[in-house]
Scaffold this motif. Structure first.
Motif, PDB file in Angstrom:
ATOM      1  N   PHE A 113       0.829  -1.211   0.000  1.00 15.75           N
ATOM      2  CA  PHE A 113       0.000   0.000   0.000  1.00 15.75           C
ATOM      3  C   PHE A 113       0.858   1.254   0.000  1.00 15.75           C
ATOM      4  O   PHE A 113       0.528   2.256  -0.630  1.00 15.75           O
ATOM      5  N   ARG A 114       1.968   1.186   0.712  1.00 16.88           N
ATOM      6  CA  ARG A 114       2.865   2.342   0.739  1.00 16.88           C
ATOM      7  C   ARG A 114       3.326   2.647  -0.679  1.00 16.88           C
ATOM      8  O   ARG A 114       3.382   3.803  -1.097  1.00 16.88           O
ATOM      9  N   ALA A 115       3.662   1.616  -1.428  1.00 20.46           N
ATOM     10  CA  ALA A 115       4.146   1.817  -2.790  1.00 20.46           C
ATOM     11  C   ALA A 115       3.071   2.474  -3.643  1.00 20.46           C
ATOM     12  O   ALA A 115       3.374   3.284  -4.516  1.00 20.46           O
ATOM     13  N   LEU A 116       1.814   2.151  -3.368  1.00 14.23           N
ATOM     14  CA  LEU A 116       0.712   2.698  -4.167  1.00 14.23           C
ATOM     15  C   LEU A 116       0.321   4.105  -3.708  1.00 14.23           C
ATOM     16  O   LEU A 116      -0.474   4.772  -4.360  1.00 14.23           O
ATOM     17  N   ALA A 117       0.890   4.541  -2.605  1.00 14.38           N
ATOM     18  CA  ALA A 117       0.468   5.823  -2.016  1.00 14.38           C
ATOM     19  C   ALA A 117       1.272   6.994  -2.553  1.00 14.38           C
ATOM     20  O   ALA A 117       1.549   7.951  -1.835  1.00 14.38           O
ATOM     21  N   ASP A 118       1.662   6.926  -3.797  1.00  9.61           N
ATOM     22  CA  ASP A 118       2.427   8.018  -4.409  1.00  9.61           C
ATOM     23  C   ASP A 118       2.039   8.109  -5.875  1.00  9.61           C
ATOM     24  O   ASP A 118       2.081   7.108  -6.603  1.00  9.61           O
ATOM     25  N   ALA A 119       1.666   9.289  -6.300  1.00  6.90           N
ATOM     26  CA  ALA A 119       1.120   9.477  -7.636  1.00  6.90           C
ATOM     27  C   ALA A 119       2.129   9.098  -8.719  1.00  6.90           C
ATOM     28  O   ALA A 119       1.774   8.446  -9.708  1.00  6.90           O
ATOM     29  N   THR A 120       3.374   9.475  -8.528  1.00  7.35           N
ATOM     30  CA  THR A 120       4.397   9.118  -9.520  1.00  7.35           C
ATOM     31  C   THR A 120       4.512   7.608  -9.641  1.00  7.35           C
ATOM     32  O   THR A 120       4.545   7.059 -10.744  1.00  7.35           O
ATOM     33  N   ARG A 121       4.545   6.938  -8.494  1.00  7.54           N
ATOM     34  CA  ARG A 121       4.682   5.485  -8.536  1.00  7.54           C
ATOM     35  C   ARG A 121       3.463   4.839  -9.175  1.00  7.54           C
ATOM     36  O   ARG A 121       3.587   3.894  -9.954  1.00  7.54           O
ATOM     37  N   ARG A 122       2.280   5.342  -8.859  1.00  7.75           N
ATOM     38  CA  ARG A 122       1.090   4.782  -9.507  1.00  7.75           C
ATOM     39  C   ARG A 122       1.174   4.959 -11.012  1.00  7.75           C
ATOM     40  O   ARG A 122       0.827   4.064 -11.787  1.00  7.75           O
ATOM     41  N   GLU A 163       6.503  -2.618 -21.255  1.00 10.19           N
ATOM     42  CA  GLU A 163       7.797  -2.456 -20.585  1.00 10.19           C
ATOM     43  C   GLU A 163       8.427  -1.113 -20.939  1.00 10.19           C
ATOM     44  O   GLU A 163       8.251  -0.614 -22.053  1.00 10.19           O
ATOM     45  N   HIS A 164       9.169  -0.580 -19.979  1.00  5.74           N
ATOM     46  CA  HIS A 164       9.897   0.664 -20.211  1.00  5.74           C
ATOM     47  C   HIS A 164      11.209   0.611 -19.454  1.00  5.74           C
ATOM     48  O   HIS A 164      11.267   0.056 -18.361  1.00  5.74           O
ATOM     49  N   SER A 165      12.230   1.203 -20.014  1.00  9.33           N
ATOM     50  CA  SER A 165      13.480   1.320 -19.267  1.00  9.33           C
ATOM     51  C   SER A 165      13.334   2.438 -18.238  1.00  9.33           C
ATOM     52  O   SER A 165      12.438   3.285 -18.336  1.00  9.33           O
ATOM     53  N   VAL A 166      14.235   2.428 -17.267  1.00  9.83           N
ATOM     54  CA  VAL A 166      14.170   3.432 -16.207  1.00  9.83           C
ATOM     55  C   VAL A 166      14.270   4.834 -16.778  1.00  9.83           C
ATOM     56  O   VAL A 166      13.504   5.726 -16.417  1.00  9.83           O
ATOM     57  N   SER A 167      15.198   5.044 -17.689  1.00  9.41           N
ATOM     58  CA  SER A 167      15.371   6.414 -18.201  1.00  9.41           C
ATOM     59  C   SER A 167      14.215   6.821 -19.107  1.00  9.41           C
ATOM     60  O   SER A 167      13.856   7.993 -19.143  1.00  9.41           O
ATOM     61  N   GLU A 168      13.629   5.859 -19.805  1.00  9.33           N
ATOM     62  CA  GLU A 168      12.402   6.173 -20.553  1.00  9.33           C
ATOM     63  C   GLU A 168      11.341   6.688 -19.594  1.00  9.33           C
ATOM     64  O   GLU A 168      10.720   7.732 -19.829  1.00  9.33           O
ATOM     65  N   TYR A 171       8.823  12.668 -16.030  1.00  9.71           N
ATOM     66  CA  TYR A 171       8.549  13.230 -14.701  1.00  9.71           C
ATOM     67  C   TYR A 171       9.516  14.362 -14.394  1.00  9.71           C
ATOM     68  O   TYR A 171      10.668  14.338 -14.831  1.00  9.71           O
ATOM     69  N   PRO A 172       9.034  15.333 -13.651  1.00  6.58           N
ATOM     70  CA  PRO A 172       9.861  16.502 -13.339  1.00  6.58           C
ATOM     71  C   PRO A 172      10.812  16.214 -12.195  1.00  6.58           C
ATOM     72  O   PRO A 172      10.790  16.912 -11.178  1.00  6.58           O
ATOM     73  N   MET A 173      11.624  15.192 -12.360  1.00  3.94           N
ATOM     74  CA  MET A 173      12.561  14.852 -11.292  1.00  3.94           C
ATOM     75  C   MET A 173      13.728  14.097 -11.908  1.00  3.94           C
ATOM     76  O   MET A 173      13.690  13.710 -13.077  1.00  3.94           O
ATOM     77  N   SER A 174      14.760  13.889 -11.117  1.00  6.20           N
ATOM     78  CA  SER A 174      15.969  13.264 -11.620  1.00  6.20           C
ATOM     79  C   SER A 174      15.751  11.782 -11.917  1.00  6.20           C
ATOM     80  O   SER A 174      14.804  11.172 -11.431  1.00  6.20           O
ATOM     81  N   VAL A 175      16.649  11.222 -12.714  1.00  8.72           N
ATOM     82  CA  VAL A 175      16.601   9.789 -12.981  1.00  8.72           C
ATOM     83  C   VAL A 175      16.772   9.015 -11.669  1.00  8.72           C
ATOM     84  O   VAL A 175      16.111   8.002 -11.444  1.00  8.72           O
ATOM     85  N   THR A 176      17.651   9.500 -10.826  1.00  9.27           N
ATOM     86  CA  THR A 176      17.870   8.834  -9.540  1.00  9.27           C
ATOM     87  C   THR A 176      16.573   8.712  -8.747  1.00  9.27           C
ATOM     88  O   THR A 176      16.285   7.663  -8.163  1.00  9.27           O
ATOM     89  N   ALA A 177      15.805   9.772  -8.732  1.00 10.10           N
ATOM     90  CA  ALA A 177      14.539   9.745  -8.002  1.00 10.10           C
ATOM     91  C   ALA A 177      13.638   8.645  -8.570  1.00 10.10           C
ATOM     92  O   ALA A 177      13.032   7.874  -7.818  1.00 10.10           O
ATOM     93  N   VAL A 178      13.572   8.567  -9.888  1.00 13.18           N
ATOM     94  CA  VAL A 178      12.737   7.546 -10.515  1.00 13.18           C
ATOM     95  C   VAL A 178      13.282   6.154 -10.198  1.00 13.18           C
ATOM     96  O   VAL A 178      12.513   5.231  -9.923  1.00 13.18           O
ATOM     97  N   GLN A 179      14.600   6.029 -10.221  1.00 11.82           N
ATOM     98  CA  GLN A 179      15.204   4.752  -9.827  1.00 11.82           C
ATOM     99  C   GLN A 179      14.701   4.326  -8.460  1.00 11.82           C
ATOM    100  O   GLN A 179      14.340   3.167  -8.244  1.00 11.82           O
TER     101      GLN A 179
END
Lengths: 116, 116
Positions: A15-24, A34-39, A44-52
Motif C-alpha cells: 500500500f505504501r508503494a501505491l500511495a504516491d502518484a508518480t509510482r502509480r 515495458e519501459h526502461s528506467v530512463s524512458e 517526470y519533473p525529477m531526476s533519474v535517480t529519483a525515478v530509480q
DNA sequence: AGGATCTACAACCTGATGGTTGTAGATCAG
DNA sequence: CTGATCTACAACCATCAGGTTGTAGATCCT
C-alpha cells in the motif's frame, strides 16, 4: 481456503508503494508495456535517480520487476501484486457485509421473539 | 462512464492510510462494529494519543467517521472508501488485460499475414 | 579508442510520520 | 461536588521518505 498468509510488513510495502502518484503512474505505464528506467524518467519533473528509487520501492512491493537488457533495465508490471491488494480490500468488504448480515439476523430474531 | 475524478492527493491519502498495520486493524474492527477511541486504544501497545492520530489519518482518508456520543467519540467504518480503492486497482488490472488482448491481436494479425 | 547513454550508489537535505508527554476541557458516576 | 474517564491539542523527538548532486562502472555507437 487459507489463502496466502501475507505478513503485515508486506502489506505495508504494497500500500505504501501505491500511495504516491508518480509510482502509480509508473505502475500504470509498465502494466501497458515495458519501459526502461530512463524512458520512464523522461516524463517526470525529477531526476533519474529519483525515478530509480521509485522503481526500487515498487520492486520491493512486488508490483514491478526489472530485467537487464544490454545497458538498460526494463521495468515490467506484475499484476499478481495488484490482485493481492484487491484480495485484501475484498476481505475488509466481506467484514462489512457480514456485519450487515448479523444486523439483519438480529432484527429477524427480534421479530420472532429473540434469543432471550 | 466517467466515474469519480478522484484527485491524486485523495488517492495518496487512501493508500497511505492503509499502509500501516495498526490502522488496517482499526479499519477491520470498526467495519465490524463501532468502537470508541479509547476502546480501540486498549488493544494496542501505544498511547491513546497515538491511536487518536491514526483515527485522524483514517478519517482524512475517508475510511472512517467519528460521531460524538456523550463523552466518547464512536468510530465507524466507511466501506465506500474501500470500494474506491478497489475501483482504482481494478482500473490497473484492466490495463493489464487490455495489454494481453493487444498482444493476442498482434499474434493473430501475424498469423494472418499482418498489417505490413 | 572515445564519447554518449544508462544505471548504480553514496552522501546529503528537508519535510512528513509515528510516537511520546503534559495539560486541560467535558462528561459521567457516586 | 468530586473523582474518574474520554477526548483534544500542543510541543517535542527520532526515524523515514522523497528529493537532490556527484562520482563511477557498463554498454552502445562511430
Amino acid at each position: 481456503m487459507v489463502v496466502d498468509q501475507v505478513t503485515d510488513a508486506e502489506v505495508d510495502r504494497l500500500f505504501r508503494a501505491l500511495a504516491d502518484a508518480t509510482r502509480r503512474d509508473i505502475v500504470r505505464r509498465v502494466l501497458v508495456a515495458e519501459h526502461s528506467v530512463s524512458e520512464l524518467a523522461r516524463d517526470y519533473p525529477m531526476s533519474v535517480t529519483a525515478v530509480q528509487k521509485h522503481v526500487a520501492v515498487l520492486e520491493e512491493a512486488g508490483l514491478v520487476t526489472k530485467r537487464r537488457h544490454g545497458r538498460e533495465q526494463r521495468v515490467a508490471g506484475r499484476p499478481a501484486a495488484l490482485r493481492r491488494a484487491q484480495q485484501l480490500l475484498d476481505a475488509y468488504e466481506q467484514l462489512w457485509r457480514h456485519r450487515i448480515d448479523r444486523m439483519t439476523d438480529v432484527l429477524a430474531e427480534n421479530d420472532r421473539g429473540g434469543t432471550a
